[in-house]
Design an enzyme around this catalytic site. Structure first.
Site, mmCIF file in Angstrom:
data_model
loop_
_atom_site.group_PDB
_atom_site.id
_atom_site.type_symbol
_atom_site.label_atom_id
_atom_site.label_comp_id
_atom_site.label_asym_id
_atom_site.label_seq_id
_atom_site.Cartn_x
_atom_site.Cartn_y
_atom_site.Cartn_z
ATOM 1 N N HIS A 87 -6.568 -3.272 4.362
ATOM 2 C CA HIS A 87 -7.616 -2.380 4.036
ATOM 3 C C HIS A 87 -7.743 -1.344 5.264
ATOM 4 O O HIS A 87 -8.311 -2.042 6.339
ATOM 5 C CB HIS A 87 -8.890 -2.770 3.622
ATOM 6 C CG HIS A 87 -8.863 -3.121 2.119
ATOM 7 N ND1 HIS A 87 -8.348 -2.535 0.957
ATOM 8 C CD2 HIS A 87 -8.803 -4.527 1.508
ATOM 9 C CE1 HIS A 87 -8.365 -3.224 -0.071
ATOM 10 N NE2 HIS A 87 -8.504 -4.429 0.192
ATOM 11 N N ARG A 145 0.734 -1.241 0.070
ATOM 12 C CA ARG A 145 -0.032 -0.062 -0.252
ATOM 13 C C ARG A 145 0.701 1.347 0.173
ATOM 14 O O ARG A 145 0.215 2.509 0.197
ATOM 15 C CB ARG A 145 -1.063 0.010 1.135
ATOM 16 C CG ARG A 145 -1.889 -1.200 1.327
ATOM 17 C CD ARG A 145 -2.779 -1.388 0.061
ATOM 18 N NE ARG A 145 -3.908 -2.334 0.293
ATOM 19 C CZ ARG A 145 -4.212 -2.865 -0.509
ATOM 20 N NH1 ARG A 145 -3.956 -3.013 -1.900
ATOM 21 N NH2 ARG A 145 -5.203 -3.875 -0.245
ATOM 22 N N ASP A 166 -2.168 -7.043 -10.975
ATOM 23 C CA ASP A 166 -3.134 -7.536 -9.798
ATOM 24 C C ASP A 166 -3.940 -6.581 -9.342
ATOM 25 O O ASP A 166 -3.655 -5.543 -8.908
ATOM 26 C CB ASP A 166 -2.138 -8.372 -8.718
ATOM 27 C CG ASP A 166 -3.090 -8.941 -7.849
ATOM 28 O OD1 ASP A 166 -3.735 -9.802 -8.398
ATOM 29 O OD2 ASP A 166 -3.100 -8.190 -6.705
ATOM 30 N N ASP A 222 -1.306 -12.883 -0.753
ATOM 31 C CA ASP A 222 -2.420 -11.880 -1.268
ATOM 32 C C ASP A 222 -2.897 -11.023 -0.081
ATOM 33 O O ASP A 222 -3.817 -10.707 0.089
ATOM 34 C CB ASP A 222 -3.701 -12.545 -1.993
ATOM 35 C CG ASP A 222 -4.357 -11.686 -2.855
ATOM 36 O OD1 ASP A 222 -3.788 -10.355 -2.899
ATOM 37 O OD2 ASP A 222 -5.461 -11.799 -3.549
#
Ligand code: DOR
Ligand code: ZN
Length: 431
Positions: A309, A62, A152, A305
């Site tokens: 968030h 991120r 991705d 993965d």
């Protein structure tokens, strides 16, 4: 370059206990009752399983852009605590990692954090837009030495563009990692398409949307003789296509996530968006096929993965929530539960799927090496008997979206060594 450590009584790959001497970044000796060299630090690893440091092919860090959800440093810490010594940082940042400048920035941040080797993944197309090839060669030549390219989060849906990308990366031994999702078949999709999506009234994401792209891309990879990697395969049909493509001798590899090895689509019935992920959780039949595919080696690797968030993006109604779940700190435990406790893989097999093969796929020299004298000292020590219960607030990630909150898991990482220096000791990050 670095200090000397004597790790006492560890069990490489779960075998007989030995002492491991780490010096100057290398594993220099392995044997019974080694003498403690002067100045060496000692670590009592009585009975702990020793594995080569884990390598993740698929991590979302991120940074740049969403440092409120994760940074290279916080993600690196979560990785080290999970037993990883290298991670591939996905390109769907803001700005997108589609230029030499951005991949070098991520690579530098990784070096500064110094907790794992951070290998940036470069975008295949400009801005992940799917229309124009990014500067793959410039990213490959940059200080970050990018070898894995992926859009991705998005599929490279245009077959002609995919073919060109596959051909292009051949020049520098690269690989295109495809997020296989035919976008026209998943418009508005919220969960696996099946009986349950119909009952819950959520738009379905059909297995065929993944399988159609995988079938197309293995054919393309076979045709042009290039390396293709498939991200997070999630269906029984995908395993079948991979088995066929590998039997043809095509240069195709694939990964499966820990959550697709353990969790099923019926969790959507809770409407808890922590279970919303892309590709979605599938059926028990798919989980079984993925486990068998991984045990056989048709599926090459476990990749997390890890998708942190921020609370406002995740703790909202199902339809509005972003897809993705944390994975770095729980990956080994989940893989042990799904693959080792089920008898499908032993510790050596797990090391192969979580370290050896991902290092090879990513082109990482020095990572994923056999635990033997002369190898770089990247290793993880695991308490195989321990059980623990993840609590979102106690994980190192800046985000909280773990699907395993309050769920007891087996096996704990006690220590991780990167180039002979501990990044984790006593289950805690050293910094
Ligand atoms: O669930 C997912 N989250 N799947 C993806 O492909 C992207 C990822 C993200 O970036 O959050
Ligand atoms: Zn993806």
């Amino acid at each position: 370059m670095s200090g000397t450590w004597l790790v006492r009584g560890a069990r490489p790959y779960g075998g007989e206990p030995v002492d491991l001497l780490l010096r100057d970044g290398l594993l220099v000796e392995a044997g019974r009752r080694l003498a403690v060299p002067r100045g060496a630090r000692r670590l009592d690893a009585d009975g702990l399983v020793a594995l080569p440091g884990l390598v993740d092919l698929h991590t979302h860090l991120r940074e740049p852009g969403r440092e409120d959800a994760e940074t290279v440093e916080t993600g690196s810490r979560a990785a080290a605590l999970g037993g990883f010594t290298a991670v591939h940082a996905m390109a769907n940042t803001d700005p997108v990692a589609d230029t030499a400048g951005v991949v070098e920035q991520v690579w530098r941040l990784g070096r500064e954090a110094g907790l794992v080797d951070v290998r940036p993944v470069g975008a295949v197309t400009v801005g992940l837009g799917g229309t124009q090839l990014a500067e793959l060669g410039a990213m490959a030549d940059s200080a970050a030495r990018v070898r894995v390219f992926s859009d991705d989060g998005h599929c490279v849906a245009d077959p002609a563009l995919m073919r060109r990308a596959l051909e292009y990366v051949k020049a520098f031994g690269g690989v295109v990692a495809q997020h296989a999702e035919e976008p026209r078949l998943t418009e508005g999709a919220q969960m696996n398409e099946g009986v349950l999506s119909a009952r819950l009234g959520l738009a379905g994401w059909p297995a065929a949307a993944e399988e159609a792209v995988i079938a197309r891309d293995v054919l393309l990879a076979g045709h042009v003789g290039s390396r293709l990697h498939l991200c997070h395969v999630s269906t029984a049909g995908s395993v079948e296509i991979l088995r066929w493509a590998k039997a043809k001798g095509w240069r195709v590899t694939a990964e499966v996530t820990p959550h697709h090895l353990l969790l099923t689509d019926d969790l959507a019935a809770t409407y808890d968006p922590v279970y919303k992920v892309n590709p979605p959780l599938r059926t028990a039949n798919d989980v079984e096929a993925l486990r068998r595919g991984l045990a056989e080696g048709v599926v090459d690797a476990v990749a997390t993965d890890h998708a942190p968030h921020a609370v406002e993006d995740k703790e909202t109604e199902w339809d509005a929530a972003r897809p993705g779940m944390l994975g770095l700190q729980t990956a080994l435990s989940v893989a042990v539960e799904a693959m080792v406790h089920s008898g499908l893989l032993d510790w050596r097999g797990l090391a192969d799927r979580m370290s050896v093969r991902p290092a090879r796929i990513g082109g990482l020299e020095g990572q994923g090496a056999e635990l033997a004298p002369g190898a770089p000292a990247h290793l993880v020590l695991v308490d195989a008997e321990a059980r623990w219960t993840p609590q979102p607030g106690e994980l190192a990630s800046r985000s909280r979206n773990t699907p395993y909150a309050g769920r007891e898991l087996p096996a704990r990482v006690v220590a991780t060594f990167l180039r002979g220096e501990p990044t984790v000791l006593d289950g805690k990050a050293v910094r």
